[in-house]
Design an enzyme around this catalytic site. Structure first.
Site, mmCIF file in Angstrom:
data_model
loop_
_atom_site.group_PDB
_atom_site.id
_atom_site.type_symbol
_atom_site.label_atom_id
_atom_site.label_comp_id
_atom_site.label_asym_id
_atom_site.label_seq_id
_atom_site.Cartn_x
_atom_site.Cartn_y
_atom_site.Cartn_z
ATOM 1 N N CYS A 158 0.814 -1.229 0.000
ATOM 2 C CA CYS A 158 0.000 0.000 0.000
ATOM 3 C C CYS A 158 0.841 1.269 0.000
ATOM 4 O O CYS A 158 0.410 2.305 -0.497
ATOM 5 C CB CYS A 158 -0.928 0.018 1.211
ATOM 6 S SG CYS A 158 -1.920 -1.468 1.301
ATOM 7 N N HIS A 173 -4.059 6.819 1.114
ATOM 8 C CA HIS A 173 -4.224 5.504 0.488
ATOM 9 C C HIS A 173 -5.643 5.036 0.788
ATOM 10 O O HIS A 173 -6.114 5.124 1.923
ATOM 11 C CB HIS A 173 -3.202 4.533 1.061
ATOM 12 C CG HIS A 173 -3.553 3.104 0.829
ATOM 13 N ND1 HIS A 173 -3.833 2.617 -0.420
ATOM 14 C CD2 HIS A 173 -3.713 2.063 1.691
ATOM 15 C CE1 HIS A 173 -4.139 1.329 -0.323
ATOM 16 N NE2 HIS A 173 -4.077 0.967 0.938
ATOM 17 N N ASN A 232 -9.964 -0.921 -2.787
ATOM 18 C CA ASN A 232 -8.565 -0.671 -2.439
ATOM 19 C C ASN A 232 -7.687 -1.180 -3.584
ATOM 20 O O ASN A 232 -7.634 -2.382 -3.833
ATOM 21 C CB ASN A 232 -8.276 -1.407 -1.122
ATOM 22 C CG ASN A 232 -6.838 -1.285 -0.670
ATOM 23 O OD1 ASN A 232 -5.952 -0.887 -1.430
ATOM 24 N ND2 ASN A 232 -6.592 -1.641 0.581
HETATM 25 O O1 UT7 Z 1 -4.715 -1.486 2.398
HETATM 26 C C1 UT7 Z 1 -4.132 -2.399 3.224
HETATM 27 C C2 UT7 Z 1 -4.450 -2.154 4.629
HETATM 28 N N1 UT7 Z 1 -5.693 -2.792 4.964
HETATM 29 C C3 UT7 Z 1 -6.532 -2.192 5.757
HETATM 30 O O2 UT7 Z 1 -6.280 -1.084 6.169
HETATM 31 C C4 UT7 Z 1 -7.759 -2.941 6.188
HETATM 32 C C5 UT7 Z 1 -8.086 -2.626 7.607
HETATM 33 N N2 UT7 Z 1 -9.195 -3.421 8.119
HETATM 34 C C6 UT7 Z 1 -10.462 -3.256 7.692
HETATM 35 O O3 UT7 Z 1 -10.716 -2.442 6.818
HETATM 36 C C7 UT7 Z 1 -11.549 -4.055 8.345
HETATM 37 O O4 UT7 Z 1 -10.991 -4.780 9.430
HETATM 38 C C8 UT7 Z 1 -12.275 -5.034 7.398
HETATM 39 C C9 UT7 Z 1 -13.156 -4.245 6.464
HETATM 40 C C10 UT7 Z 1 -11.295 -5.858 6.637
HETATM 41 C C11 UT7 Z 1 -13.162 -5.985 8.185
HETATM 42 O O5 UT7 Z 1 -14.088 -5.257 8.966
HETATM 43 P P1 UT7 Z 1 -14.250 -5.597 10.518
HETATM 44 O O6 UT7 Z 1 -15.284 -4.715 11.018
HETATM 45 O O7 UT7 Z 1 -12.902 -5.485 11.152
HETATM 46 O O8 UT7 Z 1 -14.755 -7.082 10.486
HETATM 47 P P2 UT7 Z 1 -14.116 -8.389 11.142
HETATM 48 O O9 UT7 Z 1 -12.987 -8.875 10.311
HETATM 49 O O10 UT7 Z 1 -13.874 -8.154 12.583
HETATM 50 O O11 UT7 Z 1 -15.323 -9.378 10.987
HETATM 51 C C12 UT7 Z 1 -16.577 -9.157 11.674
HETATM 52 C C13 UT7 Z 1 -17.574 -10.198 11.179
HETATM 53 C C14 UT7 Z 1 -17.043 -11.614 11.240
HETATM 54 O O12 UT7 Z 1 -18.105 -12.467 11.550
HETATM 55 P P3 UT7 Z 1 -18.323 -12.986 13.052
HETATM 56 O O13 UT7 Z 1 -17.075 -13.739 13.401
HETATM 57 O O14 UT7 Z 1 -18.534 -11.777 13.884
HETATM 58 O O15 UT7 Z 1 -19.532 -13.860 12.923
HETATM 59 C C15 UT7 Z 1 -16.596 -11.885 9.827
HETATM 60 O O16 UT7 Z 1 -16.631 -13.255 9.489
HETATM 61 O O17 UT7 Z 1 -17.887 -9.957 9.822
HETATM 62 C C16 UT7 Z 1 -17.646 -11.144 9.055
HETATM 63 N N3 UT7 Z 1 -17.190 -10.732 7.726
HETATM 64 C C17 UT7 Z 1 -18.043 -10.507 6.719
HETATM 65 N N4 UT7 Z 1 -19.373 -10.594 6.610
HETATM 66 C C18 UT7 Z 1 -19.942 -10.303 5.433
HETATM 67 C C19 UT7 Z 1 -15.935 -10.505 7.301
HETATM 68 N N5 UT7 Z 1 -15.938 -10.140 6.026
HETATM 69 C C20 UT7 Z 1 -17.241 -10.140 5.630
HETATM 70 C C21 UT7 Z 1 -17.874 -9.847 4.412
HETATM 71 N N6 UT7 Z 1 -19.216 -9.935 4.371
HETATM 72 N N7 UT7 Z 1 -17.189 -9.460 3.317
#
Ligand code: UT7
Length: 356
Positions: free
Chosen positions: A116, A283, A313
């Site tokens: 990134c 970014h 992204n």
């Molecule tokens: O550019 C490189 C740098 N990257 C970043 O800066 C990314 C930084 N992180 C993020 O943007 C966020 O952490 C994400 C968007 C990737 C994920 O969002 P989150 O709010 O942190 O979700 P999580 O990973 O904690 O997941 C929460 C829930 C989980 O389900 P349970 O365990 O609570 O039942 C995941 O399985 O959401 C679920 N989940 C989804 N549900 C529907 C994860 N991805 C998805 C999805 N659709 N695409």
């Protein structure tokens, strides 16, 4: 002392638009989840087996070269940043050189693997080369074709919904105008958490691996102690070990800390404050991260450019695409202070201040 400036800028995004609803047809996700957590509404995917990272980069580069008012033969060095190269090796630098048809000049080509923050690292390198007088027309490209390497099953949804394809390019040239051009760049890294956001296989570690959360784990792959490791096996593919993985919340927490830190570092170095920023181009990792940074820095909406809603992204391409769009829209004008900032896999992060 010579200063360097962005003499020309261009971007290219493929035609195919993939919405959140499109993705919800192949994996368990929803438009509501993706919009709410990331701000993303759609992303672009390159045309399979026709477009590549370097071919998209070449399209952006052609526009940047024309806008810089030079011929492609005038380019005297190439820097290419990507995490999704056409080949494992050689890098995209030589491929774009060939694609642009500028092999006769035999100029150097450098590939950057800083994910990134690749574009900001590239900008800093180009800035040093121009300042020392070594090169006069450096082509810097950030491009990604993520769509070919993502896991479209529900297991990969947290990563896959975020990423999109595209390319951005700039030509870095010397300027004699006082106080114009790149004022400062700041680069940082901390490899402690390298596996928290990574694409681990194939790799020279062959034989032992990390699980999806970055913990070292013996999956029982053969040849652990034998001479000659296993770079890639059928079992790795069968076990879906050949996809990127990310511990999203961990990355998010560090990102919202490091973005403001590295922006303030650059501003302080230049004797400026957030109020001086004409346009912040962060970014495009997650709209929520950009909004957090905006709030923390006390910036108005018109001081921050976001386009993640349309493109997702695009990693090394996200800053040059966003900067190009902002400039084309007239939101970046002569004399404006432009701030670029990135954080991502590595972890690596950085910032740049440019007087446009
Ligand atoms: O550019 C490189 C740098 N990257 C970043 O800066 C990314 C930084 N992180 C993020 O943007 C966020 O952490 C994400 C968007 C990737 C994920 O969002 P989150 O709010 O942190 O979700 P999580 O990973 O904690 O997941 C929460 C829930 C989980 O389900 P349970 O365990 O609570 O039942 C995941 O399985 O959401 C679920 N989940 C989804 N549900 C529907 C994860 N991805 C998805 C999805 N659709 N695409």
């Amino acid at each position: 002392m010579l200063q360097s400036k962005i003499g020309g800028i261009g971007h290219y995004v493929p035609e195919k638009i993939v919405t959140n609803d499109d993705l919800s047809k192949v994996m368990d996700t929803s438009d509501e989840w993706v919009r709410e957590r990331t701000g993303i509404e759609a992303r672009r995917y390159g045309e399979k087996h026709k477009e590549t990272t370097s071919s998209m980069g070449a399209k952006a580069a052609t526009i940047a070269i024309e806008r810089a008012g030079i011929n492609k033969e005038d380019i005297d060095f190439i820097i290419f940043a990507t995490l999704s190269p056409d080949y494992y090796f050689p890098g995209c630098g030589v491929l774009i050189q060939r694609e642009l048809g500028i092999t006769k000049t035999e100029i150097g080509a450098l590939d950057i693997r800083n994910q990134c923050s690749g574009f900001i690292y590239g900008l800093s390198i180009a800035d040093q080369f121009v300042k020392t007088g070594m090169y006069k027309n450096i082509l810097l490209v950030g491009a990604e074709m993520h769509s070919m390497g993502l896991d479209y099953s529900t297991e990969g949804r947290n990563v896959t919904v975020i990423f999109g394809d595209g390319a951005g390019a700039v030509v870095i040239q010397p300027t004699e105008e006082a106080d114009k051009g790149i004022l400062t760049t700041k680069l940082h890294s901390d490899g402690t958490y390298a596996e928290k956001l990574a694409f681990i296989n194939p790799g020279s570690h062959g034989g032992y691996h990390f699980d999806k959360m970055g913990e070292e784990k013996d999956f029982g792959y053969p040849d652990k102690d034998e001479y000659g490791g296993i770079f890639m096996t059928q079992k790795m593919i069968d076990d879906d070990m050949h996809y990127p993985n990310m511990e999203g919340q961990f990355v998010f927490k560090l990102a919202v800390q490091k973005f403001p830190e590295v922006i303030m570092e650059a501003l302080t170095d230049a004797g400026l404050t957030p109020a001086d920023i004409g346009m912040l181009v962060p970014h495009q990792a997650n709209l929520r991260i950009s909004q957090f940074v905006q709030k923390r820095m006390g910036l108005r909406d018109d001081q921050v450019w976001n386009n993640i809603q349309k493109y997702g992204n695009t990693t090394a391409a996200s800053i040059p695409i966003a900067l190009c769009e902002a400039w084309e829209a007239g939101a970046v004008k002569d004399g404006d202070l432009v701030c670029l900032a990135a954080f991502g896999s590595g972890f690596t992060w950085g910032s740049a201040l440019i007087r446009w």
